[in-house]
Write an enzyme that holds these catalytic residues in place. Structure first.
Site, PDB file in Angstrom:
ATOM      1  N   ASP A 418      58.935  38.933  63.790  1.00  0.00           N
ATOM      2  CA  ASP A 418      58.259  37.704  63.394  1.00  0.00           C
ATOM      3  C   ASP A 418      57.601  37.109  64.638  1.00  0.00           C
ATOM      4  OD1 ASP A 418      57.546  35.417  61.859  1.00  0.00           O
ATOM      5  OD2 ASP A 418      59.297  34.375  62.624  1.00  0.00           O
ATOM      6  N   LYS A 419      56.668  36.196  64.461  1.00  0.00           N
ATOM      7  CA  LYS A 419      56.018  35.559  65.611  1.00  0.00           C
ATOM      8  C   LYS A 419      56.602  34.183  65.897  1.00  0.00           C
ATOM      9  CE  LYS A 419      52.238  33.263  65.365  1.00  0.00           C
ATOM     10  NZ  LYS A 419      52.663  32.018  66.048  1.00  0.00           N
ATOM     11  N   THR A 420      56.454  33.281  64.945  1.00  0.00           N
ATOM     12  CA  THR A 420      56.817  31.888  65.182  1.00  0.00           C
ATOM     13  C   THR A 420      58.322  31.756  65.348  1.00  0.00           C
ATOM     14  OG1 THR A 420      54.944  31.224  63.819  1.00  0.00           O
ATOM     15  CG2 THR A 420      56.604  29.549  64.306  1.00  0.00           C
ATOM     16  N   GLU A 517      46.502  20.063  67.435  1.00  0.00           N
ATOM     17  CA  GLU A 517      45.912  18.727  67.413  1.00  0.00           C
ATOM     18  C   GLU A 517      46.809  17.723  68.117  1.00  0.00           C
ATOM     19  OE1 GLU A 517      44.255  17.245  63.746  1.00  0.00           O
ATOM     20  OE2 GLU A 517      42.438  17.941  64.725  1.00  0.00           O
ATOM     21  N   THR A 695      53.678  38.363  60.544  1.00  0.00           N
ATOM     22  CA  THR A 695      53.731  36.902  60.601  1.00  0.00           C
ATOM     23  C   THR A 695      52.982  36.292  59.432  1.00  0.00           C
ATOM     24  OG1 THR A 695      53.144  34.964  61.937  1.00  0.00           O
ATOM     25  CG2 THR A 695      51.720  36.880  62.124  1.00  0.00           C
ATOM     26  N   GLY A 696      53.396  35.119  59.051  1.00  0.00           N
ATOM     27  CA  GLY A 696      52.685  34.366  58.030  1.00  0.00           C
ATOM     28  C   GLY A 696      51.570  33.525  58.598  1.00  0.00           C
ATOM     29  N   ASP A 697      51.369  33.570  59.908  1.00  0.00           N
ATOM     30  CA  ASP A 697      50.362  32.740  60.557  1.00  0.00           C
ATOM     31  C   ASP A 697      48.964  33.302  60.379  1.00  0.00           C
ATOM     32  OD1 ASP A 697      51.676  30.565  61.440  1.00  0.00           O
ATOM     33  OD2 ASP A 697      52.047  31.289  63.453  1.00  0.00           O
ATOM     34  N   ASN A 864      62.300  33.210  55.956  1.00  0.00           N
ATOM     35  CA  ASN A 864      61.226  34.098  55.499  1.00  0.00           C
ATOM     36  C   ASN A 864      61.333  35.488  56.106  1.00  0.00           C
ATOM     37  OD1 ASN A 864      60.607  32.769  57.972  1.00  0.00           O
ATOM     38  ND2 ASN A 864      58.539  33.582  57.853  1.00  0.00           N
ATOM     39  N   ASP A 865      62.223  35.667  57.069  1.00  0.00           N
ATOM     40  CA  ASP A 865      62.415  36.981  57.690  1.00  0.00           C
ATOM     41  C   ASP A 865      63.604  37.731  57.104  1.00  0.00           C
ATOM     42  OD1 ASP A 865      60.322  36.405  59.565  1.00  0.00           O
ATOM     43  OD2 ASP A 865      61.740  35.181  60.695  1.00  0.00           O
TER      44      ASP A 865
END
EC number: 7.6.2.1
Length: 1373
Positions: A418-420, A517, A695-697, A864-865
């Site tokens: 995963d990434k995040t 942001e 990833t989901g990103d 989610n993983d």
């Protein structure tokens, strides 16, 4: 997200069938459920109606047993193991006195021990599952029953109930949002448990139900929902609400899914649509699989083979018995008659067969399985106790949550990450910026001493104390009133969608929908341009201590196609200005022509920032006259109210106004990686482990992180992007990528470089071909071509990477596309899958397991993983910020990704080495022990007589030889842990399964048989004619048995001494202690004392004492030992001398280091630096390359939400909550839009651009509908490479920006911001004196290639690098 300790959620059942099975009805009868549910009908507040459909309850069951079923079910499961059934069968045979030569306790004791240990372990695991189930099922929720709210357990919630949720509560089931305490039926949720994203998202109820704010109205609500059946699509929901003779469309924006947490919302009400296993979270959880190692599977096969070999030996000896009884035994019938059941030689042979099966069963003793479990337990404790894998910051140690997979850690070929939260920290920081051609930030002058962190409080009392910045020249530029710097930060304070809450004077809390942001607005705040508040029509700031209120005229919202957002504001003086920020690839081409010189310099800065792995945005503005504004405003209103093609008309209106802008500069945000991520990935890559990021990103974010963590590098031959929306286009993309790989590989191998530059785009397409492949005329012929053979793809040279989107991956995972995708992806060094759902993650893992037969490892930190972690051979959970679901479902857990390096290369490799050494030795010693009985059968009339006494047979595997092999299996090392990390190529034997396979097994068996021949025939030959000193012959059975047993124990002890590579005190005690224990026990068992107490049990009285006093016996033992051991020594000496293994070479280098410690230490550093300079120099040498570092974790729709004013009121509870969660994201997209189509223009920015780069005016077809819910929480990058900055200087000419006269800033337009000539370009070209990225040390230059897998690289002039082709992030969703 941090989950409280009292909520260790366990969402996922052990076995979840996606198809309905029989379910017991509520009336107590069993009824058969439909296999598939075509649609779901739910009526609010009507349990009787809903129960007719027998929908699943909200109870979660993950346990396997209860008190009644545990014993029978567990024993049934255990006896499904081949070995356990085999030993049970032997035990039954031993209970038959006519065929048993051994006592029954020799088998039942170890069998009962194994069954008991396994049962206790299973019971413990199931107890914790019961405990977790009860904790979840007994949570309290407020359910509206008969007009009043009642506390009900989660397990008692039913489909059709109306549930009340309060702030910070988990959502109990999949709910249709009915009403909320927030305006317009809005509520805010956090979906970290679903998609791993920690930024908040917004959901909104249907307008007709948002007015049902109190219990009385909700109690009378009787609407009926007709919707899709349960499925695993997190981002999709289709349904219709029927109420009061009207129908209302329901979408995913109206749903609250189980696993979400309510945030910043005082309360809301929802209607239960899906419960328990029907919820989307459970549908995505996947199945829990019983994980077994490849060695376990091989051992099962070998056990069957050995059993067949045992049967063959029994048949041979039984035939011999029949022949002997017929030809010879019949002569002794007068005084040695057969036992009563035996009446002929055939029946005697039959009984003899079973007797020999019992005697020879020690070729696979049950102690093997006991020893394996003990060794694995020891390896697990080593992982738990490893201080180098302990995180002091979070006080978390590594944990082996299973004991059955340790050796599999040494065979991993694919890592799915995963990434995040796994690679990144979820922390964004404003790192650098470029303003009017001048770059500011860390590393601008590498020769200067490390600057101190700036203190903003004296300059700005509203500054954020947590903000870090180190370049004081930027602060001085603000203080002296530089016009360009003020414009820059004014843009950052106005052009955003952040919401501000001011709890007290000067105490600001920003709520940003994306972390990017938040970082930019916080930077503007600290440099004196403080965003204070907003209304639907105004923005209030404090500029250099002076309050200013701007009129907000329009927000030109961000989306994934525009890659930019703009605001149009009117300042207090009445001047109108458009501020824009976005990807440099789309913003730079919309600048006024007078910006060309500034654009060139800013592009160089952007290039440097991208090389450093930073996330970049370009900033620009445009002054508008009243006439221009009025004309555009009218066209915008017309487009906004259009009934058809609204999105296209709005996009055209935005495009019209965002032209001829003036460039201000660029920002660079660091998405901090976890500590040591680039080094870990580099080392694992050297170990021939391929790393895939799932990833989901968004794609831009994932690609940016890929470059930051060095998965993607500018040295790569090519990076392919697969973004087709149809099966045909995806197939076309994959085949073109393969063809390109083969072409470049052949050209590279054959030295053909011509024709390779400039003819291909970054995604592998030839110029002139459509990016989406929907037309695909040129590709039509390719579709009929079969994919290249796997051997051809495996032999491809060059470094390639593949990036694929979720919608393309969905097509690639179809049955007829699997081979295409696998052959393409596995030829790449790195693969990044973006916008993937949890189930798609699991499907990718299953795909590799199916086609590559390789050991896979999945690592993640969020719920989610979990599917991916369960599907992989090995699952690793990161105990991070996204809850504990990944840890609960994992096999191993720790707190930092960098610990994976040590887990695999040290613990995994050692575990594999130890287990293989243990198994080889174990089979050897048992064949050497057992085959002596086989040879003895030919000399004892095939009577099933044993060579040794039964106590030696019982104690051989339990006492005499168990401890030495356990010590080797637990403590052995071929090289120390530091050498394992320095030489990653040592890991490859495990991947190739070289240390224990069928070939090695047969070698061990052959050595054991050879040893048994020597141990039987040498004493037999010597003792047959030997006599004692008194003349008494030594050729008796008892003397022979003692001699053979003693020689056997000595030989196997010497053999394990040769096999042990790492001696500890425990090894010495166990090896030599076991040898001494053998003599002690043998002398005791042969003593007269025991014979007098148990005359029927101890028949060898005095045998040991008499035998061991004879010199000829010791000579026989020495001769047998020499014959057994000397060939082994000779073979190993020649093998190390003539064909050394990699570990032999490393041990040799270690000896050289120890002998020449000081000189080598000095030479090591030089060698390491030299190697590092080559690698880092190539990474930094970018030349004319151009790659966008754009990545912005933002979603569309929020601008419209702001201007509508729907989100301008927040309750005090929400404010208090958010004050403690200032880093949270805020709002998710409110709409999912249809895909639009355009074409991509190739980049002209350099002929060999090694990474994504395109300054195009149009964008390829994309869809805003993503594969997972909501936006992306992008994460940070903290590079740990030790490369020094460039040793060259770059002088940037003074630039003058021509600004249109109508400007609110009175600064002179000709003021130039020149860069000092002495400032060095950071990371433009890496220093050749830089350290090696991983910090590996090298002592012998001659073995560098063998040890590291690195080939010496020539200079740039002699080794032309293959051109990398421009890959544009505009093809990114």
């Amino acid at each position: 997200m941090t989950i409280p300790k009292d909520i260790p959620e366990k969402w996922f059942p052990l076995v979840l069938s996606l198809k309905r099975k029989k379910q017991k009805g509520l009336n107590g009868t069993k009824s058969k459920k439909r296999w598939t549910e075509e649609e779901r009908r739910v009526r609010a507040n009507d349990r009787e109606y809903n129960e007719k459909f027998q929908y699943a309850s909200n109870c979660i069951m993950t346990s396997k047993y209860n008190i009644v079923t545990f014993l029978p079910v567990n024993l049934f499961e255990q006896f499904q193991e081949v070995a356990n059934t085999y030993f049970l069968f032997l035990l039954i045979l031993q209970l038959i006195p006519q065929i048993s030569s051994l006592s029954w306790f020799t088998t039942i004791v170890p069998l009962a021990l194994v069954l008991t240990i396994t049962a206790v372990k299973d019971a413990t695991d199931d107890y914790f599952r019961h405990k977790s189930d009860n904790q979840v099922n007994n949570r309290q929720s407020q359910v509206l029953i008969r007009g009043s709210l009642q506390n009900e357990k989660w397990m008692n919630v039913r489909v059709g109930d109306i549930v009340k949720l309060e702030n910070k509560q988990f959502v109990a089931a999949d709910l249709l949002l009915l009403s909320s305490s927030e305006p317009h039926g809005l509520c805010y949720i956090e979906t970290a448990e679903l998609d791993g994203e920690t930024n908040m998202k917004v959901r909104q109820s249907v307008s007709v139900t948002s007015e049902l704010g109190n219990q009385n109205n909700l109690a009378s609500f009787d609407g009926e929902v007709v919707c899709e059946p349960p499925n695993n699509k997190l981002d999709r929901f289709c349904g219709t609400l029927y109420w009061r003779d009207k129908k209302y469309t329901l979408t995913n924006q109206n749903m609250l899914l189980r696993g979400c947490v309510l945030r910043n919302t005082e309360a809301c009400y929802g209607l239960v649509i899906f419960a328990g296993p029907d919820t989307k979270l459970m549908q995505n959880s996947g199945r829990t699989k019983f994980k077994r190692t490849s060695i376990d599977r091989l051992m099962n096969t070998l056990v069957l083979w050995i059993f067949g070999f045992l049967v063959c030996m029994g048949v041979i000896l039984a035939v011999g018995n029949a022949v002997w009884e017929r030809e010879v035994g019949s002569l002794f019938q007068s005084y040695l008659p057969w036992d009563p059941p035996v009446d002929n030689f055939l029946f005697s042979a039959f009984l003899s067969f079973w007797s020999y099966v019992i005697i020879l069963n020690t070729v696979v003793p049950i102690s093997l399985y006991v020893s394996v479990e003990v060794i694995r337990l020891g390896h697990s404790y080593f992982i738990n106790w490893d201080q180098d894998m302990f995180c002091s910051q979070c006080n978390t140690a590594a944990e082996a949550r299973t004991t059955t997979l340790n050796e599999e850690l040494g065979q991993v070929e694919y890592i799915f990450s995963d990434k995040t939260g796994t690679l990144t920290q979820n922390i964004m920081s404003f790192n650098k910026c470029s303003i009017n051609g001048q770059t500011y930030g860390e590393g601008t002058d590498p020769l200067a001493p490390q600057p101190k962190r700036l203190d903003f409080t004296p300059f700005n009392p509203l500054a954020d104390l947590d903000f870090c910045f180190y370049d004081d020249t930027l602060l001085e530029s603000v203080k002296v009133g530089d016009a360009h710097t003020h414009k820059f930060f004014r843009l950052l304070s106005l052009c955003h969608t952040v919401m501000s809450e001011e709890k007290s004077e000067g105490e600001l809390v920003y709520k940003a929908q994306s972390p990017d942001e938040g970082a930019l607005v916080t930077a503007a705040r600290n440099f004196g341009f403080v965003f204070r508040s907003r209304t639907p029509g105004t923005i209030t700031t404090t500029e250099m201590g002076r309050p200013v209120t701007y009129t907000l005229l329009a927000i030109l919202d961000f989306n994934n196609i525009r890659k930019r957002m703009s605001v149009i504001v009117r300042n207090p003086e009445g001047r109108i200005r458009l501020y824009c920020k976005g990807a440099d690839t789309v913003l730079l081409e919309r600048l006024h022509p007078c910006n060309q010189e500034l654009m060139n310099v800013t592009s160089d800065h952007l290039n440097e920032y991208a090389a450093d792995g930073l996330r970049t945005l370009a900033l620009a503005y445009r002054d508008l006259s009243e006439d221009e504004w009025e004309a555009w405003s009218e066209s915008h209103r017309y487009a906004d109210k259009a009934v058809s093609c609204r999105e296209e008309r709005l996009a055209a209106a935005y495009e019209q106004i965002e032209q001829d802008m003036m460039l201000l500069g660029a920002t660079a945000i660091e998405d901090k990686l976890q500590e040591g991520v680039p080094e870990t990935i580099a080392v694992l890559s050297l170990a021939n482990i391929k790393i895939w990021v799932l990833t989901g990103d968004k794609q831009e974010t994932a690609v940016n992180i890929g470059y930051s963590c060095k998965m993607l590098t500018d040295d790569m031959t090519e990076v392919f992007i697969i973004c087709g929306h149809t099966v045909q286009s995806v197939r076309q993309d994959l085949r073109r990528a393969r063809e390109r790989m083969i072409e470049l590989s052949r050209a590279r191998d054959g030295g053909k470089e011509e024709g390779m530059e400039g003819c291909f785009m970054g995604n592998g397409f030839r110029e002139g071909q459509e990016g989406d492949g929907t037309g695909g005329r040129e590709g039509g012929k390719q579709l009929q071509c079969p994919p290249p053979s796997s051997n051809l793809m495996d032999n491809i040279s060059g470094e390639f990477a593949l990036v694929i989107n979720g919608h393309s991956l969905a097509h690639a995972l179809e049955a007829d596309m699997e081979t295409e995708f696998v052959s393409t992806a596995c030829a790449c060094k790195a693969v990044i899958c973006c916008r993937v759902t949890p189930l798609q993650k699991a499907q990718v893992v299953e795909l590799i397991k199916k086609h590559k037969k390789a050991v896979t490892l999945a690592i993640g930190d969020g719920a989610n993983d979990v599917s991916m972690i369960k599907s992989a051979h090995i699952g690793v959970g990161i105990s991070g910020q996204e809850g504990i679901q990944a840890v609960l479902a994992s096999d191993y857990s720790f707190s930092q990704f960098r610990f994976l390096q040590r887990l695999l290369l040290v613990h995994g490799r050692w575990s594999y080495l130890r287990m293989c050494s243990f198994l080889c030795y174990f089979f050897y010693k048992n064949f050497a022990f057992t085959m002596v009985h086989f040879w003895f059968g030919f000399f004892c009339g095939f009577s099933a007589q044993t060579v040794y006494d039964q106590y030696f047979i019982t104690l051989y595997n339990i006492v005499y030889t168990s401890l030495p092999v356990l010590a080797m299996g637990i403590f052995d090392q071929d090289v120390p842990d530091q050498r394992s990390l320095e030489y990653p190529k040592l890991y490859e034997p495990g991947q190739l399964n070289l240390l224990f396979n069928k070939r090695e097994f047969f070698i061990c068996i052959a050595q054991g048989i050879y040893t048994s021949v020597v141990l039987f025939f040498v004493p037999c030959a010597v003792l047959s004619d030997a006599t004692q000193s008194t003349g008494v012959p030594l050729a008796d059975y008892q003397t022979f048995a003692v001699t053979t047993a003693t020689a056997l124990v000595i030989v196997v002890s010497v053999q394990i001494a040769l096999d042990t590579g790492f001696w500890t005190v425990i090894n010495h005690v166990f090896v030599w202690g076991s040898l001494g224990l053998f003599f002690s026990i043998m002398l005791a068992l042969h003593s007269q004392t025991l014979f007098m107490i148990f005359p029927n049990q101890f028949h060898f009285v005095g045998s040991a004492q008499n035998t061991l006093l004879q010199p000829v016996v010791w000579l026989t033992i020495a001769l047998a030992t020499a014959i057994c051991i000397v060939p082994v020594l000779a073979f190993r000496f020649l093998k190390v001398d003539l064909k050394p293994q990699l570990s032999d070479t490393v041990r040799y280098t270690q000896l050289v280091r120890q002998k020449k410690r000081k000189p080598v230490d000095r030479s090591e550093g030089g060698a390491c630096r030299g190697l590092g300079s080559v690698s880092e120099g190539r990474l930094g040498a970018r030349g004319g390359s151009r790659r966008s570092g754009y990545a912005f974790a933002h979603q569309e729709g929020f601008g419209e939400l702001i201007t509508s004013g729907k989100n301008m009121r927040l309750s005090s509870l929400a404010l208090a909550n958010f004050a403690s969660r200032h880093s949270s994201g805020w709002i998710d997209t409110l709409r999912r839009k249809k895909p639009t189509h355009a074409h991509t223009t190739p980049s002209a920015s350099g002929e060999s651009s090694p990474a994504p780069s395109c300054v195009s005016g149009s964008v390829p077809p994309l869809s805003n509908s993503s594969s997972v819910l909501g936006g992306s929480q992008d994460t940070p990058i903290e590079e740990e490479t030790g490369a020094a900055p460039a040793q060259n200087t770059q002088t940037v000419p003074a630039l003058s920006t021509q600004t249109p006269p109508a400007s609110e800033d009175a600064a002179p337009q000709g003021s130039a911001q020149a860069v000092d000539a002495g400032v060095l370009t950071p990371a433009a070209v890496r220093s050749r004196g830089g350290d090696s990225p991983g910090g590996w040390t090298i002592t012998l230059g001659a073995v560098q290639e063998a040890l590291f897998g690195w080939k010496a690289r020539a200079t740039a002039s002699n080794s032309p690098r293959p051109p990398s082709v421009p890959m544009e992030s505009s093809q990114i969703e």
